[in-house]
Design a protein around this motif. Sequence first.
Motif, short mmCIF file in Angstrom:
data_model
loop_
_atom_site.label_atom_id
_atom_site.label_comp_id
_atom_site.label_asym_id
_atom_site.label_seq_id
_atom_site.Cartn_x
_atom_site.Cartn_y
_atom_site.Cartn_z
N PHE A 228 -9.02 1.56 18.84
CA PHE A 228 -8.63 2.75 18.10
C PHE A 228 -9.83 3.67 17.87
CE2 PHE A 228 -9.62 -0.04 14.39
CZ PHE A 228 -10.33 0.84 13.57
N VAL A 229 -9.52 4.90 17.49
CA VAL A 229 -10.52 5.90 17.13
C VAL A 229 -10.46 6.07 15.61
CG1 VAL A 229 -11.29 8.29 17.40
CG2 VAL A 229 -10.30 7.06 19.35
N LEU A 230 -11.58 5.90 14.95
CA LEU A 230 -11.62 5.97 13.50
C LEU A 230 -11.42 7.42 13.02
CD1 LEU A 230 -12.10 4.19 11.00
CD2 LEU A 230 -14.54 4.68 11.22
N GLY A 231 -10.56 7.58 12.02
CA GLY A 231 -10.31 8.89 11.44
C GLY A 231 -10.57 8.88 9.95
N GLU A 232 -10.44 10.06 9.33
CA GLU A 232 -10.62 10.18 7.88
C GLU A 232 -9.74 11.32 7.37
OE1 GLU A 232 -14.57 11.37 6.81
OE2 GLU A 232 -14.54 13.16 8.08
N GLY A 233 -9.60 11.37 6.04
CA GLY A 233 -8.79 12.41 5.43
C GLY A 233 -7.79 11.81 4.46
N GLY A 234 -6.71 12.55 4.20
CA GLY A 234 -5.70 12.05 3.27
C GLY A 234 -4.46 12.92 3.26
N GLY A 235 -3.42 12.38 2.67
CA GLY A 235 -2.16 13.10 2.54
C GLY A 235 -1.49 12.78 1.22
N ALA A 236 -0.77 13.75 0.67
CA ALA A 236 -0.09 13.59 -0.61
C ALA A 236 1.35 14.05 -0.51
CB ALA A 236 -0.81 14.39 -1.70
N LEU A 237 2.24 13.30 -1.16
CA LEU A 237 3.65 13.64 -1.23
C LEU A 237 4.08 13.65 -2.69
CD1 LEU A 237 3.17 11.84 1.50
CD2 LEU A 237 5.65 11.91 1.67
N ILE A 238 4.92 14.61 -3.05
CA ILE A 238 5.54 14.63 -4.37
C ILE A 238 6.94 14.05 -4.24
CG2 ILE A 238 6.20 16.02 -6.36
CD1 ILE A 238 3.20 16.14 -5.78
N LEU A 239 7.16 12.91 -4.88
CA LEU A 239 8.48 12.28 -4.90
C LEU A 239 9.11 12.50 -6.27
CD1 LEU A 239 6.75 10.60 -2.70
CD2 LEU A 239 8.48 8.83 -3.02
N GLU A 240 10.38 12.83 -6.28
CA GLU A 240 11.09 13.08 -7.54
C GLU A 240 12.49 12.51 -7.46
OE1 GLU A 240 10.97 17.04 -9.43
OE2 GLU A 240 9.83 17.70 -7.66
N SER A 241 13.05 12.21 -8.60
CA SER A 241 14.48 11.92 -8.62
C SER A 241 15.21 13.22 -8.30
CB SER A 241 14.92 11.39 -9.98
OG SER A 241 14.86 12.41 -10.96
N TYR A 242 16.35 13.10 -7.66
CA TYR A 242 17.14 14.28 -7.32
C TYR A 242 17.48 15.09 -8.57
CZ TYR A 242 21.20 17.05 -6.01
OH TYR A 242 22.08 18.09 -5.84
N SER A 305 -3.65 2.23 19.40
CA SER A 305 -4.31 2.23 20.70
C SER A 305 -5.17 0.99 20.92
CB SER A 305 -5.15 3.50 20.91
OG SER A 305 -5.64 3.61 22.23
N THR A 306 -4.79 -0.12 20.26
CA THR A 306 -5.45 -1.40 20.52
C THR A 306 -4.61 -2.19 21.53
OG1 THR A 306 -4.35 -2.46 18.65
CG2 THR A 306 -6.53 -1.51 18.25
N PRO A 307 -5.26 -3.01 22.35
CA PRO A 307 -4.53 -3.73 23.40
C PRO A 307 -3.39 -4.60 22.89
CG PRO A 307 -6.88 -3.75 23.89
CD PRO A 307 -6.73 -3.16 22.51
N THR A 308 -3.63 -5.40 21.86
CA THR A 308 -2.59 -6.33 21.40
C THR A 308 -1.63 -5.68 20.40
OG1 THR A 308 -4.06 -7.19 19.68
CG2 THR A 308 -4.03 -8.35 21.78
N GLY A 309 -2.14 -4.81 19.53
CA GLY A 309 -1.31 -4.21 18.50
C GLY A 309 -0.20 -3.35 19.05
N ASP A 310 -0.51 -2.49 20.02
CA ASP A 310 0.50 -1.61 20.59
C ASP A 310 1.58 -2.41 21.30
OD1 ASP A 310 -1.21 0.32 19.70
OD2 ASP A 310 -1.37 1.39 21.60
N LEU A 311 1.16 -3.47 22.00
CA LEU A 311 2.13 -4.28 22.73
C LEU A 311 3.10 -4.98 21.78
CD1 LEU A 311 3.01 -5.23 25.52
CD2 LEU A 311 1.36 -7.11 25.33
N SER A 312 2.57 -5.52 20.68
CA SER A 312 3.46 -6.21 19.74
C SER A 312 4.43 -5.24 19.08
CB SER A 312 2.64 -6.96 18.68
OG SER A 312 1.98 -6.07 17.82
N GLU A 313 4.00 -4.00 18.84
CA GLU A 313 4.91 -3.02 18.25
C GLU A 313 6.01 -2.62 19.23
OE1 GLU A 313 4.92 1.05 15.53
OE2 GLU A 313 3.11 0.54 16.67
N LEU A 314 5.67 -2.48 20.49
CA LEU A 314 6.68 -2.19 21.51
C LEU A 314 7.74 -3.29 21.54
CD1 LEU A 314 4.44 -0.85 24.42
CD2 LEU A 314 6.18 0.46 23.20
N LYS A 315 7.27 -4.54 21.49
CA LYS A 315 8.21 -5.66 21.49
C LYS A 315 9.10 -5.62 20.25
CE LYS A 315 5.31 -8.87 24.15
NZ LYS A 315 4.54 -10.16 24.11
N ALA A 316 8.51 -5.31 19.10
CA ALA A 316 9.27 -5.26 17.86
C ALA A 316 10.32 -4.15 17.91
CB ALA A 316 8.32 -5.05 16.68
#
Length: 413
Positions: A228-242, A305-316
């Motif tokens: 994988f390629v290392l990244g940085e940053g962040g994300g925020a979501l506002i969750l509310e009751s309807y 983008s790791t050899p084993t991780g991507d393959l296992s997710e495809l199988k899942a």
Amino acid sequence: MKRVVITGLGAVTPIGNNVQEYWHSLVNGVSGASPITKFDTSKFKTKFACEVKKFSPEIFEKNEIRKYDLFAQYALVAVDEAIQNARIDIESINRNRVGVIWGAGDGGLATFEEQFSEFKRGDGTPRFNPFFIPKRIVNIASGVISIKYGLRGVTYTTASACSASNNAIIDAFNYIRWGKADMIIAGGSEASITESSVGGFNASKALSTLNENFEKASRPFDMTRDGFVLGEGGGALILESYEHASRRNAVILAEIVGGGLAGDAYHLTGTHPEGEGAVLGMTLALEEAGINADAIDYINAHATSTPTGDLSELKAMEKVFGIKPNANISATKSMTGHLLGGAGAIEAIACIKAIQENIIPPTINTEQVEPDFANNFNLTLGKAQRRTVNFAMSNTFGFGGHIASSIFKKYID
């Protein structure tokens, strides 16, 4: 159970420092990879990452910024955008019923490295910055968000590695639908492009070393992927009751309808080769949403983008969705890199924007798909695709076997 809706989004990413820039880059297949500028990489196997560019924390006063590690700065800037996006009047809400659940894996890693290096270079006298401890602890982002806005509801940090921010979103969803909160700010951030992080991931052979062609280094599902390629940053979501969102006449962006949490119970750093935990997480999310697998229109895959991780997710995914399912699949880490604890937050935002805009962001760089799966899925290779998106799933899997899958739905009044 209460309905839970999303009313605000905020993002700081390697391909855009707000949601609009981020989404534009995703749809247009922009790579965030570039040479590392944060330290001298001459002796490192990997010399590139997906850094946040031109970050300017204008919301801070000059004497305030020294109190926060970069991961907390990313958090506060993303949250500021989300609150403005949701048009929240902080003074008018019941802040006893508003909380913060934030995900992070490394916390103030850069602060720890800096302070400890200074100590070791000295004469042994412990001259640490008085903000050293609060800057480095992993829970501090949720704390400073709560303090900044005077939010006294449930406040804590999820630290489930790369699943942390997806875990935070699912926890927020549960607290609100159980009636224990009216609104929760959820998400995650990370600032782990540091010497110890890159060196450590290199030692475990997890990072790509494609230094000569770094923009194409993150190539999920490709036969030639090397980490994988290392990244940085962040994300925020506002969750509310309807009900709460309706009372304040909020613009509802999407609804969250399912969250599946599970454990791989297999390995310290590797996913189960047959994707058993991922299957359980996705299945639980579908059951909670009350939909069949063929209702999902888009899956934002963990796909680092790791050899084993991507393959296992495809199988899942094949076990849950079958061969040639209805859903488009894409791996946005091909553009952003892997934000570790912040990944789930920005990928949830990608899902919500896909629902709003009816556009699937692409998987870039992937040219030679795993042969056993090349014809089984629409991996949205190379270019974004237009289609109606009513339901989107976001998958995140973390070191230690942590599994989190969330499902978002197009809002219909």
